[in-house]
Scaffold this active site. Structure first.
Site, PDB file in Angstrom:
ATOM      1  N   GLY A  40     -18.915 -40.148 -25.047  1.00 30.31           N
ATOM      2  CA  GLY A  40     -19.700 -40.307 -26.269  1.00 30.31           C
ATOM      3  C   GLY A  40     -18.810 -40.079 -27.477  1.00 30.31           C
ATOM      4  CB  CYS A  41     -19.648 -38.690 -30.763  1.00 31.25           C
ATOM      5  SG  CYS A  41     -18.865 -38.108 -32.273  1.00 31.25           S
TER       6      CYS A  41
END
Length: 173
Positions: A9-10
């Protein structure tokens, strides 16, 4: 020294987690797996480059094992959501492991088999061969630590880091 490359993810979140582990010397946010050279954050966000937001972890395998890094990886993001982490959606947020050698590939497959029992949905983490790592722009480096009051940091990352620090207190620097 050894290298691990994970997309969970981020990269602001994953960097904030892994840099706190004992045995980890450096964590860099960046991009892997796409088809253009030296992509920018803006290009990757357009979802057309094929790149995944990743972190490159330089670690000392005598202090922390690759298997432990994989355990932390699977316990600090949702590996069951395809191209998504929470509100972050798109191919750049894929759960991915870019193995650097055959031992890492084998350990990644083994970790998925072991971790699957902890999830009700199938793990969709991609296990991919090493690819060129493109370092993200400087303003992404240490983003959480430099911007704790920023909305995403205070609402999302701070909770993730706190939960991680509680669960892995014995492995922190």
């Amino acid at each position: 020294m050894a290298v691990a490359v994970f997309g969970g993810g981020c990269f602001w979140c994953t960097e904030a987690v892994f840099k706190r582990l004992r045995g980890v010397n450096q964590v860099l946010p960046g991009y892997c797996g796409g088809h253009i050279e030296n992509p920018s954050y803006t290009q990757v966000k357009e979802k057309t480059t094929g790149h995944i937001e990743v972190i490159k972890i330089d670690f000392n395998p005598e202090e922390i094992s690759y298997a432990t890094l994989l355990e932390v990886f699977f316990n600090t993001h949702d590996p069951t959501t395809l191209d998504r982490q929470g509100y972050d959606e798109g191919p750049q947020y894929a759960s991915a492991i870019f193995y650097q050698n055959q031992e890492q590939a084998q350990l990644a497959h083994q970790a998925i088999a072991e971790q699957q029992e902890n999830f009700t949905a199938p793990i969709v983490t991609k296990i991919l061969p090493a690819a060129t790592f493109w370092t993200a722009e400087e303003y992404h480096h240490d983003f959480f630590d430099r911007n704790p009051e920023q909305g995403y940091c205070s609402l999302v990352i701070s909770q993730k880091v706190a939960k991680f620090m509680q669960k892995y207190a014995d492995k922190l620097k």
